[in-house]
Motif scaffolding. Structure first.
Motif, short mmCIF file in Angstrom:
data_model
loop_
_atom_site.label_atom_id
_atom_site.label_comp_id
_atom_site.label_asym_id
_atom_site.label_seq_id
_atom_site.Cartn_x
_atom_site.Cartn_y
_atom_site.Cartn_z
N THR A 200 -99.47 -51.03 6.22
CA THR A 200 -100.49 -50.78 7.25
C THR A 200 -99.82 -50.52 8.60
O THR A 200 -100.13 -49.55 9.28
N VAL A 201 -98.88 -51.39 8.97
CA VAL A 201 -98.21 -51.25 10.27
C VAL A 201 -97.43 -49.94 10.31
O VAL A 201 -97.43 -49.23 11.32
N ALA A 202 -96.76 -49.61 9.20
CA ALA A 202 -95.96 -48.38 9.17
C ALA A 202 -96.86 -47.15 9.31
O ALA A 202 -96.55 -46.24 10.09
N LEU A 203 -97.97 -47.13 8.61
CA LEU A 203 -98.87 -45.96 8.69
C LEU A 203 -99.48 -45.83 10.09
O LEU A 203 -99.67 -44.73 10.59
N ASN A 204 -99.75 -46.97 10.72
CA ASN A 204 -100.35 -46.95 12.07
C ASN A 204 -99.45 -46.25 13.09
O ASN A 204 -99.93 -45.71 14.08
N LEU A 205 -98.14 -46.29 12.84
CA LEU A 205 -97.21 -45.65 13.78
C LEU A 205 -97.19 -44.12 13.64
O LEU A 205 -96.58 -43.43 14.44
N LYS A 206 -97.84 -43.63 12.56
CA LYS A 206 -97.94 -42.19 12.31
C LYS A 206 -96.61 -41.44 12.37
O LYS A 206 -96.47 -40.45 13.10
N PRO A 207 -95.62 -41.91 11.62
CA PRO A 207 -94.38 -41.14 11.56
C PRO A 207 -94.60 -39.90 10.69
O PRO A 207 -95.68 -39.73 10.10
N TRP A 208 -93.58 -39.08 10.59
CA TRP A 208 -93.68 -37.88 9.75
C TRP A 208 -93.93 -38.29 8.30
O TRP A 208 -94.76 -37.72 7.60
N ARG A 209 -93.19 -39.30 7.83
CA ARG A 209 -93.37 -39.81 6.47
C ARG A 209 -93.22 -41.32 6.42
O ARG A 209 -92.44 -41.89 7.19
N VAL A 210 -93.97 -41.93 5.51
CA VAL A 210 -93.67 -43.31 5.11
C VAL A 210 -93.34 -43.25 3.62
O VAL A 210 -94.08 -42.62 2.85
N VAL A 211 -92.21 -43.84 3.25
CA VAL A 211 -91.78 -43.80 1.85
C VAL A 211 -91.67 -45.24 1.34
O VAL A 211 -91.08 -46.09 2.01
N VAL A 212 -92.30 -45.50 0.18
CA VAL A 212 -92.29 -46.85 -0.37
C VAL A 212 -91.68 -46.82 -1.77
O VAL A 212 -92.12 -46.03 -2.62
N LYS A 213 -90.70 -47.68 -2.00
CA LYS A 213 -90.11 -47.78 -3.35
C LYS A 213 -90.93 -48.79 -4.15
O LYS A 213 -91.19 -49.90 -3.67
N ARG A 214 -91.37 -48.37 -5.33
CA ARG A 214 -92.21 -49.24 -6.15
C ARG A 214 -91.69 -49.27 -7.59
O ARG A 214 -91.19 -48.25 -8.09
N PRO A 215 -91.86 -50.41 -8.27
CA PRO A 215 -91.60 -50.40 -9.71
C PRO A 215 -92.50 -49.34 -10.36
O PRO A 215 -93.63 -49.11 -9.89
N LEU A 216 -92.02 -48.73 -11.43
CA LEU A 216 -92.69 -47.56 -12.00
C LEU A 216 -94.18 -47.76 -12.26
O LEU A 216 -95.01 -46.92 -11.95
N LYS A 217 -94.52 -48.95 -12.81
CA LYS A 217 -95.92 -49.13 -13.24
C LYS A 217 -96.75 -49.92 -12.23
O LYS A 217 -97.93 -50.22 -12.49
N ALA A 218 -96.18 -50.30 -11.12
CA ALA A 218 -96.91 -51.14 -10.17
C ALA A 218 -97.95 -50.32 -9.42
O ALA A 218 -97.83 -49.09 -9.28
N ARG A 219 -98.97 -51.01 -8.91
CA ARG A 219 -99.97 -50.33 -8.07
C ARG A 219 -99.30 -49.86 -6.79
O ARG A 219 -98.26 -50.39 -6.38
N SER A 220 -99.92 -48.88 -6.15
CA SER A 220 -99.42 -48.48 -4.83
C SER A 220 -99.80 -49.56 -3.84
O SER A 220 -100.82 -50.24 -4.01
N LEU A 221 -99.00 -49.74 -2.81
CA LEU A 221 -99.35 -50.72 -1.78
C LEU A 221 -100.70 -50.34 -1.19
O LEU A 221 -101.03 -49.16 -1.06
N LEU A 222 -101.50 -51.33 -0.84
CA LEU A 222 -102.86 -51.15 -0.30
C LEU A 222 -103.76 -50.38 -1.27
O LEU A 222 -104.83 -49.92 -0.88
N ASN A 223 -103.29 -50.20 -2.49
CA ASN A 223 -103.98 -49.32 -3.47
C ASN A 223 -104.22 -47.94 -2.89
O ASN A 223 -105.20 -47.27 -3.23
N LYS A 224 -103.36 -47.53 -2.01
CA LYS A 224 -103.54 -46.25 -1.31
C LYS A 224 -102.73 -45.17 -2.03
O LYS A 224 -101.51 -45.28 -2.15
N LYS A 225 -103.45 -44.14 -2.46
CA LYS A 225 -102.79 -43.07 -3.23
C LYS A 225 -101.81 -42.32 -2.32
O LYS A 225 -102.20 -41.86 -1.24
N PRO A 226 -100.58 -42.20 -2.75
CA PRO A 226 -99.63 -41.44 -1.91
C PRO A 226 -99.90 -39.94 -1.99
O PRO A 226 -100.56 -39.48 -2.93
#
Ligand SMILES: C[S@@+](CC[C@H](N)C(=O)[O-])C[C@H]1O[C@@H](n2cnc3c(N)ncnc32)[C@H](O)[C@@H]1O
Length: 246
Positions: A200-226
């Motif tokens: 949430t904090v990273a997206l609020n800063l509105k950078p060009w990209r936010v990249v999140v490393k996730r285990p293959l089968k895990a949900r996306s953070l915030l359940n937010k579709k990348p």
């Protein structure tokens, strides 16, 4: 739980570190202390008294971390492509979950201007020591901030093009980190219960990209579709490309 161990030839350094980190200085190991930082001729080391693991020492000049950097190229490194280094040079990247600094330093080595943020004081001490000893000018200039990234990102005036998040998870499937380093990170930091808040904090800063490393089968953070996903054998990168929405 943490202390500094004084060793015969490195007492002064140990004493200074104990003062800087406000930790007790011991001349012998005690069962009540889970982690000791100590100096030897290689530099700073971390040893866990309750795990049968050898010491953890970070070194960007020799060994596995160094070899990984020497083999790296933007086209071969999925993380470099995920953050967009093939599209833009001179990216200012905040690695908000620095850990052992492996990925952050890889991005710096490939040309990004990197700020590492780490909240574990033990990891910060090891990283700081490794960066001070580092002979590679691309990595020498990596900035290290000892802070919780939720606090840092909500208060910083710095502008970042990319914010990279690799939070720790209980069922973590990081094949990329060797076993000992992973076990130390897990023992020191535990699962990142605030990973959603961090996104949430990273997206609020509105950078060009936010990249999140996730285990293959895990949900996306915030359940937010990348906006994009880069999937590898054991994990994936969820990429939020904010410029697409402006
Ligand atoms: C899986 S490790 C990251 C490994 C790292 N990508 C590397 O290449 O070494 C996760 C690290 O993020 C740190 N971390 C997690 N949440 C954090 C936060 N909110 N602020 C700062 N550091 C955080 C943990 O202390 C841990 O060291």
């Amino acid at each position: 739980m943490y202390a500094i161990l004084s060793t015969p030839h490195f007492h002064d350094q140990a004493q200074q570190l104990a003062q800087r980190l406000n930790l007790p200085l011991h001349t012998e190991k005690s069962k009540d202390v889970f982690f000791y930082l100590y100096y030897d001729e290689k530099g700073l080391n971390l040893i866990a008294t309750h795990l049968s693991l050898g010491p953890l020492h970070l070194d960007f000049n020799h060994g596995a971390l160094h070899q990984r950097l020497q083999r790296a190229s933007i086209s071969k490194e999925p993380l470099a492509r995920a953050v967009g280094l093939q599209k833009r040079s001179n990216l200012r990247i905040c690695d908000a979950t620095a850990g052992i600094g492996r990925e952050g330093c890889l991005l710096a080595f490939l040309g990004a201007e990197v700020t590492l943020v780490e909240r574990s004081s033990m990891m910060v001490a090891l990283l700081n020591d490794a960066l001070l000893r580092c002979a590679d000018p691309k990595i020498e200039h990596v900035k290290l901030i000892a802070a919780d990234s939720c606090d840092f990102l909500s208060t910083t005036k710095e502008r970042f093009d990319v914010i990279y998040l690799d939070p720790m998870f209980e069922a973590h499937s990081h094949k990329a980190l060797v076993k000992k380093e992973m076990q130390y990170l897990q023992a020191l930091t535990g699962p990142a219960v605030d990973a959603d808040a961090l996104l949430t904090v990273a997206l609020n800063l509105k950078p060009w990209r936010v990249v999140v490393k996730r285990p293959l089968k895990a949900r996306s953070l915030l359940n937010k579709k990348p906006d994009f996903c880069l999937s590898l054998a054991a994990y994936r990168f969820d990429i939020y490309a904010l410029h697409l929405k402006m």
